[in-house]
Structures are given as C-alpha cells and as structure tokens.
Design a protein around this motif. Structure first.
Motif, PDB file in Angstrom:
ATOM      1  N   MET A 127      47.247  27.003   2.676  1.00 38.15           N
ATOM      2  CA  MET A 127      46.421  25.915   2.170  1.00 38.15           C
ATOM      3  C   MET A 127      47.294  24.811   1.571  1.00 38.15           C
ATOM      4  O   MET A 127      47.056  23.623   1.813  1.00 38.15           O
ATOM      5  CB  MET A 127      45.442  26.434   1.123  1.00 38.15           C
ATOM      6  CG  MET A 127      44.466  25.380   0.640  1.00 38.15           C
ATOM      7  SD  MET A 127      43.238  26.055  -0.500  1.00 38.15           S
ATOM      8  CE  MET A 127      44.233  26.372  -1.939  1.00 38.15           C
ATOM      9  N   ALA A 128      48.332  25.187   0.841  1.00 38.54           N
ATOM     10  CA  ALA A 128      49.224  24.196   0.242  1.00 38.54           C
ATOM     11  C   ALA A 128      49.933  23.390   1.332  1.00 38.54           C
ATOM     12  O   ALA A 128      50.067  22.167   1.205  1.00 38.54           O
ATOM     13  CB  ALA A 128      50.243  24.881  -0.665  1.00 38.54           C
ATOM     14  N   GLU A 129      50.364  24.054   2.391  1.00 43.33           N
ATOM     15  CA  GLU A 129      51.027  23.341   3.479  1.00 43.33           C
ATOM     16  C   GLU A 129      50.072  22.366   4.167  1.00 43.33           C
ATOM     17  O   GLU A 129      50.469  21.282   4.560  1.00 43.33           O
ATOM     18  CB  GLU A 129      51.581  24.329   4.497  1.00 43.33           C
ATOM     19  CG  GLU A 129      52.824  25.038   4.019  1.00 43.33           C
ATOM     20  CD  GLU A 129      53.368  26.012   5.055  1.00 43.33           C
ATOM     21  OE1 GLU A 129      52.669  26.307   6.047  1.00 43.33           O
ATOM     22  OE2 GLU A 129      54.498  26.480   4.852  1.00 43.33           O
ATOM     23  N   GLU A 130      48.815  22.775   4.320  1.00 41.22           N
ATOM     24  CA  GLU A 130      47.837  21.921   5.000  1.00 41.22           C
ATOM     25  C   GLU A 130      47.387  20.747   4.134  1.00 41.22           C
ATOM     26  O   GLU A 130      47.161  19.648   4.639  1.00 41.22           O
ATOM     27  CB  GLU A 130      46.618  22.747   5.402  1.00 41.22           C
ATOM     28  CG  GLU A 130      46.903  23.755   6.498  1.00 41.22           C
ATOM     29  CD  GLU A 130      45.739  24.695   6.736  1.00 41.22           C
ATOM     30  OE1 GLU A 130      44.657  24.491   6.138  1.00 41.22           O
ATOM     31  OE2 GLU A 130      45.910  25.648   7.514  1.00 41.22           O
ATOM     32  N   LEU A 131      47.254  20.966   2.839  1.00 42.17           N
ATOM     33  CA  LEU A 131      46.678  19.947   1.966  1.00 42.17           C
ATOM     34  C   LEU A 131      47.706  19.065   1.278  1.00 42.17           C
ATOM     35  O   LEU A 131      47.387  17.922   0.936  1.00 42.17           O
ATOM     36  CB  LEU A 131      45.804  20.616   0.901  1.00 42.17           C
ATOM     37  CG  LEU A 131      44.594  21.392   1.413  1.00 42.17           C
ATOM     38  CD1 LEU A 131      43.852  22.023   0.251  1.00 42.17           C
ATOM     39  CD2 LEU A 131      43.677  20.505   2.224  1.00 42.17           C
ATOM     40  N   ALA A 132      48.895  19.595   1.031  1.00 44.96           N
ATOM     41  CA  ALA A 132      49.894  18.827   0.286  1.00 44.96           C
ATOM     42  C   ALA A 132      50.523  17.781   1.199  1.00 44.96           C
ATOM     43  O   ALA A 132      51.110  18.112   2.219  1.00 44.96           O
ATOM     44  CB  ALA A 132      50.968  19.754  -0.267  1.00 44.96           C
ATOM     45  N   PRO A 133      50.394  16.531   0.853  1.00 45.83           N
ATOM     46  CA  PRO A 133      50.993  15.497   1.695  1.00 45.83           C
ATOM     47  C   PRO A 133      52.508  15.509   1.571  1.00 45.83           C
ATOM     48  O   PRO A 133      53.068  15.872   0.536  1.00 45.83           O
ATOM     49  CB  PRO A 133      50.420  14.196   1.120  1.00 45.83           C
ATOM     50  CG  PRO A 133      50.075  14.535  -0.287  1.00 45.83           C
ATOM     51  CD  PRO A 133      49.703  15.998  -0.294  1.00 45.83           C
ATOM     52  N   LEU A 134      53.158  15.163   2.667  1.00 47.58           N
ATOM     53  CA  LEU A 134      54.611  15.053   2.651  1.00 47.58           C
ATOM     54  C   LEU A 134      55.023  13.763   1.962  1.00 47.58           C
ATOM     55  O   LEU A 134      54.285  12.780   1.983  1.00 47.58           O
ATOM     56  CB  LEU A 134      55.140  15.038   4.089  1.00 47.58           C
ATOM     57  CG  LEU A 134      54.942  16.317   4.894  1.00 47.58           C
ATOM     58  CD1 LEU A 134      55.355  16.083   6.334  1.00 47.58           C
ATOM     59  CD2 LEU A 134      55.731  17.460   4.293  1.00 47.58           C
ATOM     60  N   PRO A 135      56.220  13.753   1.393  1.00 47.87           N
ATOM     61  CA  PRO A 135      56.705  12.492   0.828  1.00 47.87           C
ATOM     62  C   PRO A 135      56.750  11.437   1.935  1.00 47.87           C
ATOM     63  O   PRO A 135      57.070  11.751   3.087  1.00 47.87           O
ATOM     64  CB  PRO A 135      58.118  12.835   0.352  1.00 47.87           C
ATOM     65  CG  PRO A 135      58.147  14.320   0.240  1.00 47.87           C
ATOM     66  CD  PRO A 135      57.148  14.843   1.223  1.00 47.87           C
ATOM     67  N   PRO A 136      56.409  10.190   1.621  1.00 44.33           N
ATOM     68  CA  PRO A 136      56.360   9.141   2.647  1.00 44.33           C
ATOM     69  C   PRO A 136      57.642   9.024   3.466  1.00 44.33           C
ATOM     70  O   PRO A 136      57.589   8.825   4.676  1.00 44.33           O
ATOM     71  CB  PRO A 136      56.094   7.868   1.843  1.00 44.33           C
ATOM     72  CG  PRO A 136      55.435   8.340   0.589  1.00 44.33           C
ATOM     73  CD  PRO A 136      56.009   9.703   0.314  1.00 44.33           C
ATOM     74  N   SER A 137      58.792   9.178   2.827  1.00 42.69           N
ATOM     75  CA  SER A 137      60.045   9.050   3.570  1.00 42.69           C
ATOM     76  C   SER A 137      60.191  10.168   4.601  1.00 42.69           C
ATOM     77  O   SER A 137      60.639   9.933   5.724  1.00 42.69           O
ATOM     78  CB  SER A 137      61.236   9.063   2.615  1.00 42.69           C
ATOM     79  OG  SER A 137      61.253  10.272   1.871  1.00 42.69           O
ATOM     80  N   LEU A 138      59.782  11.375   4.263  1.00 41.74           N
ATOM     81  CA  LEU A 138      59.855  12.481   5.212  1.00 41.74           C
ATOM     82  C   LEU A 138      58.818  12.321   6.309  1.00 41.74           C
ATOM     83  O   LEU A 138      59.095  12.588   7.482  1.00 41.74           O
ATOM     84  CB  LEU A 138      59.665  13.807   4.477  1.00 41.74           C
ATOM     85  CG  LEU A 138      59.745  15.065   5.327  1.00 41.74           C
ATOM     86  CD1 LEU A 138      61.081  15.149   6.052  1.00 41.74           C
ATOM     87  CD2 LEU A 138      59.558  16.296   4.449  1.00 41.74           C
ATOM     88  N   GLN A 139      57.627  11.875   5.960  1.00 39.32           N
ATOM     89  CA  GLN A 139      56.589  11.685   6.967  1.00 39.32           C
ATOM     90  C   GLN A 139      57.018  10.653   7.998  1.00 39.32           C
ATOM     91  O   GLN A 139      56.795  10.826   9.186  1.00 39.32           O
ATOM     92  CB  GLN A 139      55.269  11.260   6.316  1.00 39.32           C
ATOM     93  CG  GLN A 139      54.112  11.173   7.299  1.00 39.32           C
ATOM     94  CD  GLN A 139      53.788  12.518   7.926  1.00 39.32           C
ATOM     95  OE1 GLN A 139      53.526  13.475   7.227  1.00 39.32           O
ATOM     96  NE2 GLN A 139      53.816  12.590   9.246  1.00 39.32           N
ATOM     97  N   SER A 140      57.675   9.577   7.578  1.00 39.02           N
ATOM     98  CA  SER A 140      58.115   8.555   8.529  1.00 39.02           C
ATOM     99  C   SER A 140      59.173   9.119   9.478  1.00 39.02           C
ATOM    100  O   SER A 140      59.184   8.793  10.666  1.00 39.02           O
ATOM    101  CB  SER A 140      58.632   7.312   7.805  1.00 39.02           C
ATOM    102  OG  SER A 140      59.789   7.621   7.062  1.00 39.02           O
ATOM    103  N   VAL A 141      60.055   9.979   8.979  1.00 38.75           N
ATOM    104  CA  VAL A 141      61.057  10.612   9.844  1.00 38.75           C
ATOM    105  C   VAL A 141      60.372  11.515  10.860  1.00 38.75           C
ATOM    106  O   VAL A 141      60.701  11.489  12.057  1.00 38.75           O
ATOM    107  CB  VAL A 141      62.080  11.419   8.994  1.00 38.75           C
ATOM    108  CG1 VAL A 141      62.970  12.269   9.883  1.00 38.75           C
ATOM    109  CG2 VAL A 141      62.913  10.485   8.137  1.00 38.75           C
TER     110      VAL A 141
END
Length: 98
Positions: free
Chosen positions: A75-89
């Motif tokens: 649940m934490a993996e599904e709901l916790a957003p990634l930091p913007p810098s990691l998401q862009s990578v």
C-alpha cells in the motif's frame, strides 16, 4: 501544548527496523541485544507484533515479516508519491525504452 508520543509504538518500529535484506528474520535474542531490552520485553514485542499480523512465526522463536506488514508495504508503494526528481527520471527512462 506538545503532543506526547506513545513510546511503545516507537519501540515496535525499532523492532521492525531490525529487519532488512540482510536479516529477513528476527529472534528474541537479536531484539533484546540490539535494542537493549530484556529478553521478556523483546519477547512481548515480537509476540504482540505476531498477534497483530505484522510478524509471522517461521519456527519456534524466529519471526519474519507477516501478512499485515506485507500489505502495508504494498500500500505504501502504491500510494506514496515519488520525489519529483526521481519521477522525472523514471518518466524519461520509460519514454526512452518505449
């Protein structure tokens, strides 16, 4: 007024922090030794976490992550957003790899 903490909850998370990739199982002796608890206190924490479904008994005196901890992790993996810098990578890699 400051909110007081429930130290038992904090200690329970200290117990869970003893688990990782290099140590997938816990014993009462590990809990007592590494957290400076008595054997009885460590046993009480591990047993309580087992009854709550957070830990499972693998064999007598040996505990591993239980179904409730696994569910909470997913649940934490599904709901916790990634930091913007990691998401862009990740977005860039996904685009490059098709």
């Amino acid at each position: 007024m400051a909110t007081s903490l429930n130290l038992s909850v904090m200690k329970a998370f200290d117990v869970l922090d003893l688990l990782d990739e290099t140590r997938p199982e816990l014993t009462v002796a590990i809990g007592a030794g590494e957290l400076g608890q008595t054997y009885a206190t460590a046993h009480r924490f591990l047993t309580t976490l087992e009854i709550a479904g957070v830990l499972s008994v693998v064999r007598r005196g040996v505990y591993a992550p239980g179904p409730r901890l696994a569910r909470l992790g997913r649940m934490a993996e599904e709901l916790a957003p990634l930091p913007p810098s990691l998401q862009s990578v990740l977005d860039r890699l996904r685009q490059d790899l098709g």
